[in-house]
Design a protein around this motif. Structure first.
Motif, mmCIF file in Angstrom:
data_model
loop_
_atom_site.group_PDB
_atom_site.id
_atom_site.type_symbol
_atom_site.label_atom_id
_atom_site.label_comp_id
_atom_site.label_asym_id
_atom_site.label_seq_id
_atom_site.Cartn_x
_atom_site.Cartn_y
_atom_site.Cartn_z
ATOM 1 N N LEU A 1 34.652 47.717 30.684
ATOM 2 C CA LEU A 1 36.043 47.215 31.403
ATOM 3 C C LEU A 1 36.899 48.281 32.072
ATOM 4 N N GLY A 2 36.525 49.545 32.213
ATOM 5 C CA GLY A 2 37.172 50.718 32.601
ATOM 6 C C GLY A 2 38.076 51.261 31.797
ATOM 7 N N LEU B 1 43.325 39.743 30.520
ATOM 8 C CA LEU B 1 44.568 41.042 30.787
ATOM 9 C C LEU B 1 43.478 42.216 30.787
ATOM 10 N N LEU B 2 42.549 42.477 30.043
ATOM 11 C CA LEU B 2 41.883 43.583 29.786
ATOM 12 C C LEU B 2 40.711 43.876 31.248
ATOM 13 N N GLY B 3 40.425 42.803 31.794
ATOM 14 C CA GLY B 3 39.841 42.647 32.878
ATOM 15 C C GLY B 3 40.657 43.261 34.125
ATOM 16 N N ALA B 4 41.917 43.372 33.838
ATOM 17 C CA ALA B 4 42.929 43.953 34.733
ATOM 18 C C ALA B 4 43.584 45.022 34.158
ATOM 19 N N TYR B 5 42.765 45.873 33.229
ATOM 20 C CA TYR B 5 43.192 47.128 32.663
ATOM 21 C C TYR B 5 43.484 48.304 33.540
ATOM 22 N N ARG C 1 37.107 37.463 33.382
ATOM 23 C CA ARG C 1 37.559 38.843 33.094
ATOM 24 C C ARG C 1 37.039 39.737 34.498
ATOM 25 N N ARG D 1 45.926 46.609 23.666
ATOM 26 C CA ARG D 1 44.570 45.805 23.928
ATOM 27 C C ARG D 1 43.238 46.633 23.967
ATOM 28 N N VAL E 1 35.303 51.146 38.036
ATOM 29 C CA VAL E 1 36.018 50.028 38.200
ATOM 30 C C VAL E 1 37.037 50.038 39.020
ATOM 31 N N LYS E 2 37.911 51.044 38.928
ATOM 32 C CA LYS E 2 38.986 51.336 40.040
ATOM 33 C C LYS E 2 38.676 51.121 41.449
ATOM 34 N N LEU F 1 31.208 44.488 36.087
ATOM 35 C CA LEU F 1 30.004 44.077 35.615
ATOM 36 C C LEU F 1 30.376 43.095 34.619
ATOM 37 N N GLN G 1 49.159 46.945 27.029
ATOM 38 C CA GLN G 1 47.760 47.182 27.389
ATOM 39 C C GLN G 1 46.937 48.034 26.847
ATOM 40 N N GLU H 1 44.142 37.731 26.388
ATOM 41 C CA GLU H 1 43.964 39.030 26.085
ATOM 42 C C GLU H 1 42.568 39.420 26.742
ATOM 43 N N SER I 1 35.318 54.011 34.377
ATOM 44 C CA SER I 1 36.654 53.835 34.620
ATOM 45 C C SER I 1 37.106 54.036 36.247
#
Ligand SMILES: Nc1ncnc2c1ncn2[C@@H]1O[C@H](COP(=O)(O)OP(=O)(O)OP(=O)(O)O)[C@@H](O)[C@H]1O
Ligand SMILES: [Mg+2]
Lengths: 235, 292
Positions: free
Chosen positions: B179-180, A99-103, A148, B164, A75-76, A81, B161, A96, A72
């Motif tokens: 995905l973090g 959107l999870l790609g932008a979690y 994503r 999800r 990713v931030k 990947l 979020q 969705e 995490s």
């Protein structure tokens, strides 16, 4: 250097999947990692995103030591990947998934704009935005997996054999897309077995065999190496 | 008219099974973990609220206290079952959650014995009478609360979020991680939510039946599991249908066949449904991987 891994080792019990690997990716480049099945390509990417802990070695990203960071945090920091086999979440809708790609992002309005822009780029995804991702074709799923990752606004996008299982038409669209994204400033680390295509778009290339790097260089240098061509690149 | 009355009673009773079934289904759906400590948590919240009331606490304090104990207990279960054991066979957390059920029940047995204890009536015995039907306010409140909570959770899963992220985790933990999504943060949240739902159902049960005991969770827990399976494991709307269906079957079999044959008909229905539709009413086959 945007990404710098030094002396990386990945082990699963007694199996060494990646051995003493050094790899660097400069900002703005496309770097490709080639190798046969079992060469350790996926293990390398998993170690870089933090899904497996390297047995030893260091990973620096954007000047920061991320060796001990969680996925995490990575990713931030700007890593993304696109995994082998796409790993689309089929019980969720197309939107969705995006959107999870932008979690990790909190600028909702900007994310919504970027998702809309993606729908312009991939009308097939736009049409199916509220449909379950399970109903997409293989090529569409790959576009969704890349979309994503893009929605996360990464600085480095890593892709694990994105051309696997795609038709020749989709493969050439895929590589056009990668070149295009790269021209617009995205740095890419690309794992491939489709050597010809990968060498066409890459700036630098590493070849792995059984976890070790056997050579690296520019695509021109590798293409000039006759022995390598015959043995590994299947030309 | 009497039959309609029974149907209403059954739906109200079903509300409690709905909450328990949703708690089971959340941990099954997301973590693939059948959390057997849920009946113990159900009982703990009711017993602790009862103790607090006995000590002269106002119900406005006693109920939150019971719920807090339930949440803490659920959190402890997470620390000692799921957290350390996610890398081993999934029978192991299941067995240790049974251990927690036995532990909770025996702690209460040692402290307050095994007798049924009277839980004071908190809601005045008001009824609404409409065209010959009697609807108890307390029962109606508990059904409404159960449905509201479940709808709230379903919206949380669909619209936020975090929701999800939970569904991504339910489908594939590795993908969620890359995905973090921070799995180690989501899992405790999930246990807190199921602890709260279970605790609420325990207290509603105590309020409606006005009694508590160390073993009160066992019967309800089994019916909650049955409700979850009938509806489709891991499916929230399935848990609602399953819970209401079990509540209905219960009162209708009392009405038609007498109180001593209830379990025969409830579990008979369960068996028939399982044979006809093993994946449950709303359950999808494993191949599509659709959950929650
Ligand atoms: N989770 C795992 N546990 C044990 N061994 C593993 C695991 N993952 C990979 N390996 C082993 O590590 C080695 C490298 O695997 P890896 O998946 O990284 O190769 P790859 O280059 O991605 O291969 P492919 O082209 O087939 O995807 C292989 O020998 C593989 O069997
Ligand atoms: Mg691989």
């Amino acid at each position: 250097m945007l990404l710098e891994a030094k002396g990386l080792n990945v082990r699963y019990g007694r199996i060494t999947a990646v051995k003493d690997l050094d790899i660097t990716v400069a900002e703005g480049q496309i770097v490709t990692v080639l190798g046969a099945n079992g060469a350790g390509k996926s293990s390398l990417l998993k170690a870089l995103i933090g899904l497996v802990k390297p047995a030893s070695g260091h990973i620096h990203f954007n000047g920061q030591d991320i060796t001990h960071c969680s996925p995490s945090e990575r990713v931030k920091a700007g890593l993304a990947l696109v995994p082998e086999g796409r790993r689309i979440l089929i019980s969720l809708t197309v939107e969705e998934n995006l959107l999870l790609g932008a979690y990790h992002r909190h600028d909702k309005a900007a994310v919504a704009r970027e998702i809309d822009a993606l729908y312009q780029r991939f009308p097939n995804l736009g049409e199916r935005r509220y449909a379950k991702a399970a109903c997409l074709s293989g090529g569409e799923q790959q576009m969704l997996a890349i979309g994503r990752a893009l929605v996360g606004a990464p600085r480095l996008m890593m892709l694990d054999e994105p051309s696997l299982g795609l038709s020749p038409l989709f493969i050439s669209r895929l590589f056009d897309l990668l070149s295009d994204l790269n021209r617009n400033g995205l740095t890419v680390l690309l794992v491939e077995q489709n050597t010809g295509m990968a060498l066409r778009v890459a700036h630098a290339c590493h070849v792995l065999e059984l976890g070790r790097e056997i050579t690296h260089g520019t695509p021109q240098q590798l293409k000039a190496d006759k022995k390598l061509q015959e043995a590994y690149l299947g030309a | 008219m009497l039959l309609l009355q029974q149907i209403i009673n059954g739906l109200m009773m079903g509300g409690i099974y709905v909450l328990v079934a949703v708690s089971f289904t959340l941990t099954i759906g997301v973590l693939n973990f059948l959390n057997f400590s849920i009946p113990g948590i159900f009982m703990l919240s009711a017993i602790m609220a009862w103790r607090a009331l006995e000590n002269g606490w106002h119900w406005g304090l006693a109920i939150p206290f019971g719920l807090l104990v339930a949440i803490c207990a659920s959190f402890v279960v997470e620390r000692f079952t799921y957290r350390f054991m996610k890398n081993v066979d999934h029978e192991i957390p299941l067995v240790s959650s049974i251990g927690f059920l036995i532990l909770f029940e025996n702690l209460v047995l040692v402290a307050w014995g095994s007798d049924q204890q009277k839980f004071p009536s908190l809601i005045p015995d008001l009824n609404i009478r409409a065209g010959g039907l009697i609807i108890g306010i307390g029962q109606m409140l508990s059904l409404a609360l159960a449905l509201l909570l479940v709808i709230g959770i379903s919206l949380l899963l669909k619209r936020t979020q975090l929701g999800r992220g939970i569904r991504a985790l339910a489908e594939n933990a590795e993908t969620a991680t890359l995905l973090g999504i921070e799995v180690h943060r989501i899992v405790p949240v999930l246990f807190v939510v199921t602890g709260l739902l279970t605790g609420i159902s325990g207290i509603l049960f105590a309020m409606n039946y006005q009694q508590v005991s160390a073993a009160m969770g066992d019967v309800v827990g089994l019916k909650g599991i049955a409700a979850m399976v009938i509806g489709g494991m891991g499916n929230i709307w399935g848990a609602i249908i399953g819970g209401l269906l079990i509540g209905l079957t219960e009162v209708l079999s009392i009405y038609f066949f007498g109180a001593d044959k209830v379990d025969f008909y409830v579990y008979g229905l369960f068996l028939v449904l399982i044979i006809l539709r093993p994946q449950g009413i709303l359950g999808s086959s494993a191949a599509t991987g659709v959950k929650l």
